[in-house]
Design an enzyme around this catalytic site. Structure first.
Site, mmCIF file in Angstrom:
data_model
loop_
_atom_site.group_PDB
_atom_site.id
_atom_site.type_symbol
_atom_site.label_atom_id
_atom_site.label_comp_id
_atom_site.label_asym_id
_atom_site.label_seq_id
_atom_site.Cartn_x
_atom_site.Cartn_y
_atom_site.Cartn_z
ATOM 1 N N ASP A 19 0.874 -1.166 0.000
ATOM 2 C CA ASP A 19 0.000 0.000 0.000
ATOM 3 C C ASP A 19 0.904 1.207 0.000
ATOM 4 O O ASP A 19 1.812 1.340 0.821
ATOM 5 C CB ASP A 19 -0.945 0.024 1.207
ATOM 6 N N SER A 20 0.685 2.071 -0.966
ATOM 7 C CA SER A 20 1.630 3.164 -1.146
ATOM 8 C C SER A 20 0.889 4.431 -1.523
ATOM 9 O O SER A 20 -0.304 4.403 -1.825
ATOM 10 C CB SER A 20 2.653 2.793 -2.221
ATOM 11 N N LYS B 4 15.305 3.832 -10.843
ATOM 12 C CA LYS B 4 14.334 4.287 -9.836
ATOM 13 C C LYS B 4 14.520 3.516 -8.528
ATOM 14 O O LYS B 4 14.440 4.076 -7.445
ATOM 15 C CB LYS B 4 12.908 4.124 -10.379
ATOM 16 N N HIS C 132 10.732 4.387 -2.661
ATOM 17 C CA HIS C 132 10.042 3.936 -1.450
ATOM 18 C C HIS C 132 9.839 2.419 -1.452
ATOM 19 O O HIS C 132 10.049 1.742 -0.458
ATOM 20 C CB HIS C 132 8.700 4.662 -1.329
HETATM 21 P P1 IMP Z 1 -2.739 1.780 -3.563
HETATM 22 O O1 IMP Z 1 -1.497 1.358 -2.844
HETATM 23 O O2 IMP Z 1 -3.361 0.691 -4.347
HETATM 24 O O3 IMP Z 1 -3.701 2.474 -2.635
HETATM 25 O O4 IMP Z 1 -2.337 2.839 -4.675
HETATM 26 C C1 IMP Z 1 -1.284 3.718 -4.482
HETATM 27 C C2 IMP Z 1 -1.230 4.728 -5.601
HETATM 28 O O5 IMP Z 1 -0.082 5.540 -5.309
HETATM 29 C C3 IMP Z 1 -0.967 4.130 -6.965
HETATM 30 O O6 IMP Z 1 -2.131 3.964 -7.708
HETATM 31 C C4 IMP Z 1 -0.081 5.177 -7.631
HETATM 32 O O7 IMP Z 1 -0.847 6.132 -8.257
HETATM 33 C C5 IMP Z 1 0.624 5.858 -6.480
HETATM 34 N N1 IMP Z 1 1.979 5.325 -6.388
HETATM 35 C C6 IMP Z 1 2.435 4.390 -5.522
HETATM 36 N N2 IMP Z 1 3.708 4.111 -5.779
HETATM 37 C C7 IMP Z 1 4.062 4.868 -6.828
HETATM 38 C C8 IMP Z 1 5.261 4.981 -7.570
HETATM 39 O O8 IMP Z 1 6.268 4.305 -7.340
HETATM 40 N N3 IMP Z 1 5.225 5.869 -8.570
HETATM 41 C C9 IMP Z 1 4.139 6.617 -8.880
HETATM 42 N N4 IMP Z 1 2.995 6.528 -8.250
HETATM 43 C C10 IMP Z 1 2.944 5.653 -7.211
#
Ligand code: IMP
Length: 210
Positions: A74-75, A183, A195
Site C-alpha cells: 500500500d503506497s 528508480k 520507497h
Molecule cells: P494503492 O497502494 O493501491 O492504494 O495505490 C497507491 C497509488 O499511489 C498508486 O495507484 C499510484 O498512483 C501511487 N503510487 C504508488 N507508488 C508509486 C510509484 O512508485 N510511482 C508513482 N505513483 C505511485
C-alpha cells in the site's frame, strides 16, 4: 517468514505498474511470482485509514483466498503543504477509471490554490508499506519512504502513477525519467532509492537468501 528460492509468492495487486516493479526487484531471488490479477482474485475494499491497515487488508485477503504466502503494497504520495494528502487516497485522486494525468493536475491545482510555488513549498514523499502475510494469519510489515519535490509540468513517460511529477532529493530527474532499475537503485545490502525498493530491501534482508 522465509521466501526460499523457487517458492511461490502471490503479489497481492491488480496494479500492473507495481507488479512490474516487484518482478524487477525479485528477479535475483528466483521466486515463482503470481499476481492477484492473474489468479482473478477479487480486489478487497481498502477501508483502512493508514498504509499499514490497507496493506494488511490486501495481503490477508489474498493469502486466505489462495492458500499462498502473499505480499501486498500500500503506497501513496504525501504532500507536506497539503497536510500529507492524498496519502492513503492517492489512487482515488485518479478517479474511475484511473487517470493519473488528472490526478497529477489535481495535486498541482491544490498547490496553486494555496500559492505553493517554491521548491520548499512543494516538498512531498512517496511511502510504501509492504505486508507479507501467510494463510495462517501471521504477517510481517516493512516500510519505505523517499523524500523529494513536486515539479510541474510532468516530465518523462517511464514508470507509472505520479512518477513524472516527483523528483527525489539529490537527483535532477523525475522518477518518470528513470528506468525501473535506476528508480529502485537496489542491490544486495544497499538501501535503494524508491520507497518500494527501500521497503523491499528490509524484506529481503529478513526473508530471502541471496
Ligand atoms: P494503492 O497502494 O493501491 O492504494 O495505490 C497507491 C497509488 O499511489 C498508486 O495507484 C499510484 O498512483 C501511487 N503510487 C504508488 N507508488 C508509486 C510509484 O512508485 N510511482 C508513482 N505513483 C505511485
Amino acid at each position: 517468514m522465509k521466501l526460499p528460492r523457487s517458492s511461490k509468492l502471490l503479489i497481492a495487486t491488480h496494479n500492473s505498474g507495481k507488479l512490474d516493479e516487484f518482478k524487477t526487484l525479485f528477479a535475483p531471488f528466483g521466486l515463482n511470482l503470481v499476481s492477484a490479477g492473474e489468479l482473478g482474485l477479487p480486489e478487497p475494499e481498502e477501508t483502512g485509514t493508514t498504509f499499514i491497515q490497507n496493506a494488511r487488508i490486501k495481503a490477508h485477503a489474498a493469502a486466505s483466498a489462495s492458500g499462498l504466502v502473499a505480499l501486498s503494497d500500500d503506497s501513496g504520495l504525501c504532500v507536506d503543504a497539503l497536510d500529507g494528502n492524498p496519502g492513503v487516497y492517492t489512487a482515488d485522486w485518479a478517479g474511475v477509471p484511473r487517470d493519473f494525468n488528472k490526478a497529477m493536475q489535481k495535486v498541482e491545482d491544490e498547490l496553486r490554490a494555496i500559492g505553493a510555488t517554491t521548491p520548499d513549498q512543494r516538498r512531498a514523499s512517496f511511502n510504501a508499506t509492504l505486508c507479507l502475510a501467510a494463510p495462517d494469519g501471521t504477517d510481517m510489515i516493512f516500510e519505505g519512504i523517499v523524500e523529494g519535490q513536486l515539479v510541474w509540468p510532468p516530465i518523462g513517460d517511464l514508470g507509472f502513477g505520479y512518477d513524472p511529477v516527483f523528483k527525489p532529493d539529490g537527483y535532477e530527474k523525475t522518477f518518470g525519467q528513470m528506468s525501473a532499475k535506476a528508480k529502485h537503485s537496489w542491490a544486495p545490502e544497499k538501501p535503494g532509492l524508491s520507497h518500494r525498493a527501500r521497503a523491499f530491501a528490509q524484506l529481503v534482508e529478513v526473508c530471502c537468501d541471496i
